[in-house]
Design a protein around this motif. Structure first.
Motif, PDB file in Angstrom:
ATOM      1  N   VAL A  97      44.404  24.740  59.419  1.00  0.00           N
ATOM      2  CA  VAL A  97      45.425  23.706  59.547  1.00  0.00           C
ATOM      3  C   VAL A  97      44.962  22.692  60.570  1.00  0.00           C
ATOM      4  N   ALA A  98      44.794  21.472  60.140  1.00  0.00           N
ATOM      5  CA  ALA A  98      44.331  20.423  61.051  1.00  0.00           C
ATOM      6  C   ALA A  98      45.517  19.784  61.738  1.00  0.00           C
ATOM      7  N   VAL A  99      45.361  19.495  63.004  1.00  0.00           N
ATOM      8  CA  VAL A  99      46.386  18.773  63.739  1.00  0.00           C
ATOM      9  C   VAL A  99      46.413  17.339  63.238  1.00  0.00           C
ATOM     10  N   LYS A 100      47.584  16.843  62.928  1.00  0.00           N
ATOM     11  CA  LYS A 100      47.714  15.511  62.358  1.00  0.00           C
ATOM     12  C   LYS A 100      47.580  14.438  63.429  1.00  0.00           C
ATOM     13  N   SER A 101      46.373  14.261  63.911  1.00  0.00           N
ATOM     14  CA  SER A 101      46.099  13.212  64.892  1.00  0.00           C
ATOM     15  C   SER A 101      44.622  12.880  64.817  1.00  0.00           C
ATOM     16  N   PRO A 102      44.218  11.686  65.164  1.00  0.00           N
ATOM     17  CA  PRO A 102      42.818  11.303  65.073  1.00  0.00           C
ATOM     18  C   PRO A 102      41.919  12.158  65.948  1.00  0.00           C
ATOM     19  N   VAL A 103      40.633  12.181  65.597  1.00  0.00           N
ATOM     20  CA  VAL A 103      39.666  12.962  66.355  1.00  0.00           C
ATOM     21  C   VAL A 103      39.580  12.443  67.778  1.00  0.00           C
ATOM     22  N   GLY A 104      39.482  13.355  68.719  1.00  0.00           N
ATOM     23  CA  GLY A 104      39.295  12.960  70.104  1.00  0.00           C
ATOM     24  C   GLY A 104      40.577  12.643  70.842  1.00  0.00           C
ATOM     25  N   ASP A 105      41.761  12.822  70.212  1.00  0.00           N
ATOM     26  CA  ASP A 105      43.009  12.524  70.874  1.00  0.00           C
ATOM     27  C   ASP A 105      43.311  13.521  71.977  1.00  0.00           C
ATOM     28  N   VAL A 106      43.942  13.060  73.022  1.00  0.00           N
ATOM     29  CA  VAL A 106      44.467  13.925  74.070  1.00  0.00           C
ATOM     30  C   VAL A 106      45.923  13.543  74.278  1.00  0.00           C
ATOM     31  N   PRO A 107      46.754  14.464  74.754  1.00  0.00           N
ATOM     32  CA  PRO A 107      48.154  14.109  74.971  1.00  0.00           C
ATOM     33  C   PRO A 107      48.326  13.106  76.106  1.00  0.00           C
ATOM     34  N   ILE A 108      49.465  12.446  76.128  1.00  0.00           N
ATOM     35  CA  ILE A 108      49.818  11.574  77.248  1.00  0.00           C
ATOM     36  C   ILE A 108      50.237  12.481  78.398  1.00  0.00           C
ATOM     37  N   GLN A 109      49.537  12.415  79.504  1.00  0.00           N
ATOM     38  CA  GLN A 109      49.804  13.297  80.638  1.00  0.00           C
ATOM     39  C   GLN A 109      50.044  12.469  81.891  1.00  0.00           C
ATOM     40  N   VAL A 110      51.153  12.726  82.546  1.00  0.00           N
ATOM     41  CA  VAL A 110      51.512  12.014  83.772  1.00  0.00           C
ATOM     42  C   VAL A 110      51.995  13.027  84.805  1.00  0.00           C
ATOM     43  N   THR A 111      51.501  12.881  86.028  1.00  0.00           N
ATOM     44  CA  THR A 111      51.969  13.695  87.147  1.00  0.00           C
ATOM     45  C   THR A 111      52.600  12.769  88.177  1.00  0.00           C
ATOM     46  N   LEU A 112      53.815  13.095  88.611  1.00  0.00           N
ATOM     47  CA  LEU A 112      54.554  12.290  89.582  1.00  0.00           C
ATOM     48  C   LEU A 112      54.723  13.072  90.885  1.00  0.00           C
ATOM     49  N   PHE A 113      54.433  12.403  92.007  1.00  0.00           N
ATOM     50  CA  PHE A 113      54.547  13.002  93.336  1.00  0.00           C
ATOM     51  C   PHE A 113      55.662  12.270  94.093  1.00  0.00           C
ATOM     52  N   PHE A 114      56.677  12.999  94.530  1.00  0.00           N
ATOM     53  CA  PHE A 114      57.849  12.397  95.168  1.00  0.00           C
ATOM     54  C   PHE A 114      57.769  12.548  96.687  1.00  0.00           C
ATOM     55  N   SER A 115      57.634  11.418  97.379  1.00  0.00           N
ATOM     56  CA  SER A 115      57.634  11.431  98.843  1.00  0.00           C
ATOM     57  C   SER A 115      59.033  11.280  99.404  1.00  0.00           C
ATOM     58  N   LYS A 116      59.967  10.768  98.596  1.00  0.00           N
ATOM     59  CA  LYS A 116      61.365  10.615  98.970  1.00  0.00           C
ATOM     60  C   LYS A 116      62.234  10.993  97.770  1.00  0.00           C
ATOM     61  N   PRO A 117      63.524  11.286  98.008  1.00  0.00           N
ATOM     62  CA  PRO A 117      64.414  11.565  96.878  1.00  0.00           C
ATOM     63  C   PRO A 117      64.542  10.334  95.979  1.00  0.00           C
ATOM     64  N   SER A 118      64.648  10.566  94.679  1.00  0.00           N
ATOM     65  CA  SER A 118      64.820   9.451  93.743  1.00  0.00           C
ATOM     66  C   SER A 118      65.464   9.944  92.456  1.00  0.00           C
ATOM     67  N   TYR A 119      66.270   9.088  91.863  1.00  0.00           N
ATOM     68  CA  TYR A 119      66.848   9.366  90.553  1.00  0.00           C
ATOM     69  C   TYR A 119      65.782   9.150  89.475  1.00  0.00           C
ATOM     70  N   VAL A 120      65.764  10.013  88.447  1.00  0.00           N
ATOM     71  CA  VAL A 120      64.757   9.889  87.386  1.00  0.00           C
ATOM     72  C   VAL A 120      65.382  10.148  86.018  1.00  0.00           C
TER      73      VAL A 120
END
Length: 366
Positions: free
Chosen positions: A263-286
């Motif tokens: 079963v092939a993943v339905k995405s082009p060759v070489g794709d990677v997921p969108i990855q984001v890391t957030l670092f909170f120095s102060k409180p914030s609404y998200v």
């Protein structure tokens, strides 16, 4: 995460100090009508938002409350009430009549309660009709699958990443589940209840509506496999080892196993997921939206780190851009925005103009 609203926090703090509105007005030189407006969240009483923020800051300071937290919570409430989450454009709507906001919330809550009660009733009816003859039943795994029409309401899903060749612990409670990506499929895991030392866990593959349930006890291993009929769309096996079970929670260790053959993943060759890391120095609404699914929404404390992953679209809204630093797909760590300013980021997958076999990750508006 704080579930109280600004007005409730102010009113309760004043009442705890045995102060009347007149007492506060006299001590702070803030007109009584503005104090009442803050406690009832009737911000239309103020000439402009600048006045509302100024009075809120002074009132919170007088009550010895966390001013920064209240200002962030105020911004978050304004975001929730005035905008659809992370939409680039808002479309004004008109209705032939208006309803009180509290009445709407009460009606929606009552509706959800009735639906939840009906689902629970059906579940008990189904479980009561099953024969429990252990002597005549051969069980190869401690998995008891059932189907549900939807994920129970009231569960807040926290996004986590499960890297290759690593095991990640998930802590599941009655109001906190975990959302994670498996071969670009967004999956959710949560706990429905605990009985006789066994946790009843639910597993869902987006965008499917059905939930696969299985029971597990401390020290037991469960394999969520595409070979199971209810999980036929799953692109690879998931190993779940239960490390601890309490009356209302479970701690499990999750590991990705072999991919599905043929079963092939339905995405082009070489794709990677969108990855984001957030670092909170102060409180914030998200607010986070992953591939169209609402993720976390609320106030995040200083020092927390959020790992987000999506296949095609990741939407981020932060109340205080200066309080957060971001790393997106291994790029340089940057401050998300200006201090005290609302920041919206939308990352999308789009075709690579130089290579039709691949796609690239870009930011909307670039």
């Amino acid at each position: 995460m704080n579930t109280k609203r600004v007005g409730q926090i102010l009113r309760e703090a004043r009442e705890d100090k045995k102060l009347s509105v007149k007492d506060v007005a006299k001590e702070t030189n803030i007109a009584a009508k503005y104090i009442i407006a803050l406690e009832t969240e009737d911000y239309s009483q103020f000439p402009a938002e600048t006045f509302a923020l100024g009075f809120l800051k002074n009132y919170a300071s007088y009550l010895k409350l966390d001013t920064a937290m209240l200002l962030n919570l105020y911004r978050g409430e304004q975001i929730e009430e005035s905008q659809a989450p992370l939409e680039e454009l808002t479309r004004p709507t008109t209705t032939p009549f208006s309803l009180d906001r509290n009445k709407i919330i009460s009606l929606v809550s009552l509706f959800l309660f009735v639906i939840s009660a009906y689902i629970i009733y059906i579940s008990f009816e189904d479980s009561g009709s099953v024969s429990m003859d252990d002597d005549n039943t051969e069980v190869s795994q401690n998995v008891e699958p059932t189907n549900s029409s939807d994920i129970p309401s009231g569960i807040n899903f926290v996004n986590q990443s499960v890297p290759e060749n690593a095991s990640v612990p998930f802590i599941l409670t009655e109001d906190r589940g975990v959302s994670f990506s498996v071969n670009n499929q967004q999956c959710k895991m949560f706990i429905k209840g605990v009985s006789n030392g066994k946790a009843n866990l639910g597993f869902n593959i987006f965008p499917e509506k059905n939930v696969y349930f299985f029971q597990t006890a401390e020290g037991e291993e469960t394999i969520l496999s595409y070979k199971i009929e209810e999980l036929s769309s799953l692109r690879r096996d998931i190993r779940v080892v239960t490390q601890a079970v309490t009356e209302k929670s479970a701690k499990v260790l999750v590991t990705l196993k072999e991919e599905r053959e043929g079963v092939a993943v339905k995405s082009p060759v070489g794709d990677v997921p969108i990855q984001v890391t957030l670092f909170f120095s102060k409180p914030s609404y998200v607010e986070f939206v992953l591939d169209g699914q609402m993720g976390e929404r609320g106030l995040v404390s200083a020092g927390e780190v959020k790992h987000l992953e999506a296949r095609d679209r990741l939407e981020i809204k932060v109340g205080d851009g200066g309080a957060v630093e971001m790393v997106q797909n291994g790029k340089e760590r940057v401050v998300l925005g200006k201090p005290g300013k609302l920041v919206k980021k939308i990352f999308i997958r789009k075709p690579n103009p130089y290579d039709s076999t691949q796609s690239i990750i870009g930011e909307l508006g670039e």
